[in-house]
Design an enzyme around this catalytic site. Structure first.
Site, PDB file in Angstrom:
ATOM      1  N   GLY A  45    -124.273 -65.730  44.527  1.00 46.69           N
ATOM      2  CA  GLY A  45    -124.057 -66.643  43.410  1.00 46.69           C
ATOM      3  C   GLY A  45    -125.272 -67.503  43.113  1.00 46.69           C
ATOM      4  N   CYS A  46    -125.917 -67.999  44.157  1.00 48.01           N
ATOM      5  CA  CYS A  46    -127.086 -68.864  43.974  1.00 48.01           C
ATOM      6  C   CYS A  46    -128.272 -68.081  43.414  1.00 48.01           C
ATOM      7  CB  CYS A  46    -127.447 -69.541  45.287  1.00 48.01           C
ATOM      8  SG  CYS A  46    -126.116 -70.614  45.892  1.00 48.01           S
TER       9      CYS A  46
END
Length: 156
Positions: A45-46
């Site tokens: 996600g990051c």
């Protein structure tokens, strides 16, 4: 410390940069500024969020806005993350936890039945006067950066 909320001024909190230097959030006053907090370099996600901010960074800059991503990862880890994914979005390390505490993103989290402290994904938009005009807490990555860009456009 009081948590920064909409209507508050951009605090002058120092952060470490991948080049070994330091920057102050206060240095970003004078133009729109997007500050985003994310949990960890090189996680799915990051990585996606940093890639999205990098991809749209020219559009943010065309609107006169700066963008900065912040996590607790070390400056060295940030540089490896930047290099691995050819990121253009600037990243900084909250090595004193001051920014995370001020913005209320250092929170208790749960994963697989275990409780731990970590960073909540959140984004904050400051106007050219250094006033917080919008925040996205517990942000979801898909479509998030486009939403932030639209909010910056609305400021222009």
């Amino acid at each position: 410390m009081k948590i920064i909320d909409e209507g508050a001024a951009l605090p002058a909190i120092d952060l470490a940069t991948p080049d070994g230097g330091r920057i102050s959030l206060g240095d970003y006053a004078g133009k729109p500024f997007v500050l985003y907090f994310y949990p960890k370099d090189d996680t799915s996600g990051c990585t996606r969020e940093a890639q999205d901010f990098s991809r749209l960074l020219p559009e943010f800059r065309a609107l006169g806005a700066d963008v900065l991503g912040v996590s607790r990862d070390t400056p060295i880890k940030h540089q490896k993350f930047i290099d691995k994914y050819d990121l253009t979005v600037p990243l900084a390390t909250d090595d004193t936890d001051a920014a995370m505490q001020a913005f209320g993103v250092w929170v208790e989290k749960k994963l697989y039945g275990k409780t731990y402290m970590g960073i909540d994904r959140a984004t904050f938009l400051f106007d050219a006067n250094g006033v917080l005009v919008r925040s996205w807490r517990k942000a979801r990555v898909p479509g998030h950066v486009v939403d932030v860009l639209e909010a910056v456009r609305a400021l222009a």
